[in-house]
Design a protein around this motif. Structure first.
Motif, PDB file in Angstrom:
ATOM      1  N   MET A  45       0.837  -1.183   0.000  1.00 36.45           N
ATOM      2  CA  MET A  45       0.000   0.000   0.000  1.00 36.45           C
ATOM      3  C   MET A  45       0.880   1.244   0.000  1.00 36.45           C
ATOM      4  N   HIS A  46       0.381   2.275  -0.621  1.00 36.43           N
ATOM      5  CA  HIS A  46       1.096   3.543  -0.661  1.00 36.43           C
ATOM      6  C   HIS A  46       0.088   4.670  -0.753  1.00 36.43           C
ATOM      7  N   THR A  47       0.389   5.766  -0.085  1.00 32.47           N
ATOM      8  CA  THR A  47      -0.419   6.977  -0.188  1.00 32.47           C
ATOM      9  C   THR A  47       0.485   8.181  -0.022  1.00 32.47           C
ATOM     10  N   THR A  48       0.044   9.319  -0.523  1.00 32.85           N
ATOM     11  CA  THR A  48       0.760  10.574  -0.357  1.00 32.85           C
ATOM     12  C   THR A  48      -0.220  11.595   0.203  1.00 32.85           C
ATOM     13  N   VAL A  49       0.209  12.335   1.212  1.00 35.37           N
ATOM     14  CA  VAL A  49      -0.616  13.398   1.788  1.00 35.37           C
ATOM     15  C   VAL A  49       0.102  14.711   1.542  1.00 35.37           C
ATOM     16  N   THR A  50      -0.629  15.712   1.031  1.00 35.55           N
ATOM     17  CA  THR A  50      -0.018  16.974   0.623  1.00 35.55           C
ATOM     18  C   THR A  50      -0.705  18.163   1.291  1.00 35.55           C
ATOM     19  N   PHE A  51       0.107  19.138   1.702  1.00 39.69           N
ATOM     20  CA  PHE A  51      -0.353  20.435   2.219  1.00 39.69           C
ATOM     21  C   PHE A  51       0.092  21.490   1.227  1.00 39.69           C
ATOM     22  N   LYS A  52      -0.853  22.268   0.703  1.00 38.26           N
ATOM     23  CA  LYS A  52      -0.532  23.309  -0.264  1.00 38.26           C
ATOM     24  C   LYS A  52      -0.852  24.690   0.308  1.00 38.26           C
ATOM     25  N   GLY A  53      -0.274  24.995   1.464  1.00 40.49           N
ATOM     26  CA  GLY A  53      -0.408  26.319   2.045  1.00 40.49           C
ATOM     27  C   GLY A  53      -1.629  26.539   2.899  1.00 40.49           C
ATOM     28  N   GLN A  54      -2.652  25.729   2.753  1.00 37.42           N
ATOM     29  CA  GLN A  54      -3.831  25.831   3.612  1.00 37.42           C
ATOM     30  C   GLN A  54      -4.539  24.483   3.660  1.00 37.42           C
ATOM     31  N   LEU A  55      -5.370  24.319   4.671  1.00 34.89           N
ATOM     32  CA  LEU A  55      -6.140  23.083   4.785  1.00 34.89           C
ATOM     33  C   LEU A  55      -7.269  23.121   3.774  1.00 34.89           C
ATOM     34  N   PRO A  56      -7.751  21.990   3.336  1.00 31.16           N
ATOM     35  CA  PRO A  56      -7.483  20.668   3.859  1.00 31.16           C
ATOM     36  C   PRO A  56      -6.206  20.048   3.296  1.00 31.16           C
ATOM     37  N   VAL A  92      -4.664  16.841   1.477  1.00 32.61           N
ATOM     38  CA  VAL A  92      -5.265  15.922   0.515  1.00 32.61           C
ATOM     39  C   VAL A  92      -4.391  14.675   0.438  1.00 32.61           C
ATOM     40  N   GLY A  93      -5.006  13.551   0.752  1.00 35.75           N
ATOM     41  CA  GLY A  93      -4.342  12.270   0.618  1.00 35.75           C
ATOM     42  C   GLY A  93      -4.760  11.632  -0.692  1.00 35.75           C
ATOM     43  N   VAL A  94      -3.799  11.022  -1.384  1.00 36.97           N
ATOM     44  CA  VAL A  94      -4.091  10.320  -2.631  1.00 36.97           C
ATOM     45  C   VAL A  94      -3.450   8.940  -2.539  1.00 36.97           C
ATOM     46  N   GLY A 104      -5.340   6.496  -6.933  1.00 34.19           N
ATOM     47  CA  GLY A 104      -5.728   7.841  -7.330  1.00 34.19           C
ATOM     48  C   GLY A 104      -6.933   8.384  -6.583  1.00 34.19           C
ATOM     49  N   GLN A 105      -7.424   7.652  -5.590  1.00 35.56           N
ATOM     50  CA  GLN A 105      -8.585   8.089  -4.817  1.00 35.56           C
ATOM     51  C   GLN A 105      -8.144   9.097  -3.769  1.00 35.56           C
ATOM     52  N   LYS A 106      -8.944  10.150  -3.607  1.00 38.21           N
ATOM     53  CA  LYS A 106      -8.566  11.251  -2.720  1.00 38.21           C
ATOM     54  C   LYS A 106      -9.374  11.254  -1.427  1.00 38.21           C
ATOM     55  N   THR A 107      -8.702  11.659  -0.355  1.00 38.54           N
ATOM     56  CA  THR A 107      -9.326  11.892   0.936  1.00 38.54           C
ATOM     57  C   THR A 107      -8.868  13.257   1.417  1.00 38.54           C
ATOM     58  N   ARG A 108      -9.801  14.057   1.898  1.00 34.42           N
ATOM     59  CA  ARG A 108      -9.454  15.369   2.427  1.00 34.42           C
ATOM     60  C   ARG A 108      -9.507  15.322   3.946  1.00 34.42           C
ATOM     61  N   PHE A 109      -8.541  16.002   4.579  1.00 34.60           N
ATOM     62  CA  PHE A 109      -8.440  16.036   6.034  1.00 34.60           C
ATOM     63  C   PHE A 109      -8.420  17.483   6.495  1.00 34.60           C
ATOM     64  N   ASP A 110      -9.161  17.769   7.545  1.00 34.20           N
ATOM     65  CA  ASP A 110      -9.196  19.109   8.106  1.00 34.20           C
ATOM     66  C   ASP A 110      -8.807  19.026   9.575  1.00 34.20           C
ATOM     67  N   ALA A 111      -8.900  20.136  10.256  1.00 32.05           N
ATOM     68  CA  ALA A 111      -8.555  20.194  11.681  1.00 32.05           C
ATOM     69  C   ALA A 111      -9.632  20.968  12.412  1.00 32.05           C
ATOM     70  N   THR A 112      -9.748  20.702  13.693  1.00 34.19           N
ATOM     71  CA  THR A 112     -10.720  21.441  14.489  1.00 34.19           C
ATOM     72  C   THR A 112     -10.181  22.813  14.871  1.00 34.19           C
ATOM     73  N   MET A 113      -8.857  22.975  14.831  1.00 33.71           N
ATOM     74  CA  MET A 113      -8.281  24.276  15.144  1.00 33.71           C
ATOM     75  C   MET A 113      -8.402  25.199  13.944  1.00 33.71           C
ATOM     76  N   ASP A 114      -8.410  26.480  14.166  1.00 30.56           N
ATOM     77  CA  ASP A 114      -8.695  27.454  13.127  1.00 30.56           C
ATOM     78  C   ASP A 114      -7.441  27.849  12.355  1.00 30.56           C
ATOM     79  N   PHE A 115      -6.996  26.969  11.435  1.00 26.46           N
ATOM     80  CA  PHE A 115      -5.855  27.299  10.573  1.00 26.46           C
ATOM     81  C   PHE A 115      -6.304  28.159   9.395  1.00 26.46           C
ATOM     82  N   SER A 116      -7.436  27.834   8.833  1.00 23.85           N
ATOM     83  CA  SER A 116      -7.881  28.524   7.622  1.00 23.85           C
ATOM     84  C   SER A 116      -9.402  28.626   7.573  1.00 23.85           C
ATOM     85  N   GLY A 117     -10.004  28.941   8.703  1.00 23.31           N
ATOM     86  CA  GLY A 117     -11.456  29.036   8.757  1.00 23.31           C
ATOM     87  C   GLY A 117     -12.060  27.769   9.321  1.00 23.31           C
ATOM     88  N   PRO A 118     -13.383  27.712   9.349  1.00 21.53           N
ATOM     89  CA  PRO A 118     -14.066  26.542   9.917  1.00 21.53           C
ATOM     90  C   PRO A 118     -13.746  25.269   9.133  1.00 21.53           C
TER      91      PRO A 118
END
Length: 137
Positions: free
Chosen positions: A1-12, A14-16, A20-34
């Motif tokens: 199994m392999h996956t890559t998770v990327t941060f592009k300056g703001q949340l969410p 994105v894991g791929v 090629g299937q994507k999963t988005r991850f957010d946080a409860t803390m206020d990094f970039s809005g709700p």
């Protein structure tokens, strides 16, 4: 199994996965809005429910029973200190079936939790207590 998770300056984030299937991850803390997406811990809890439900569905179908609804409600407790791991999880399985019985569901859920569910095994390995109950819808 392999996956890559990327941060592009703001949340969410994105894991791929390798498919090629994507999963988005957010946080409860206020990094970039709700938060608009599930947190990583939300997805772990959801993964437990999904992993076990896949087992239960397969087992009920092997029993040659018709399954019209299966739902798993999960309630979790977490440690108060970091790392805030899951310390206990309770899963309530609810099944609707014209020919399946509560005993069928109890057997399938037990087999999943005690033998087949890989996510449950990983969580138990970290010290998490997992319990479950069953009911007909």
């Amino acid at each position: 199994m392999h996956t890559t998770v990327t941060f592009k300056g703001q949340l969410p984030l994105v894991g791929v996965n390798e498919k090629g299937q994507k999963t988005r991850f957010d946080a409860t803390m206020d990094f970039s809005g709700p938060a608009k997406y599930a947190t990583p811990m939300d997805t772990v809890l959801e993964a437990l429910g999904a992993c076990s439900m896949m087992d239960v569905i397969a087992i009920i179908k092997k029993m040659r029973k018709e399954l019209t609804l299966l739902q798993a409600d999960l309630e979790a407790e977490r440690a108060e200190e970091h790392p805030k791991v899951f310390t206990s999880i309770h899963i309530r399985y609810r099944m609707k079936s014209p020919d399946g019985t509560l005993a069928d569901l109890e057997k399938a859920a037990g087999l999943s939790m005690e033998k087949y569910c890989s996510v449950a095994a990983m969580l138990r390995g970290s010290g998490c207590k997992i319990t479950w109950s069953t009911e007909l819808a």
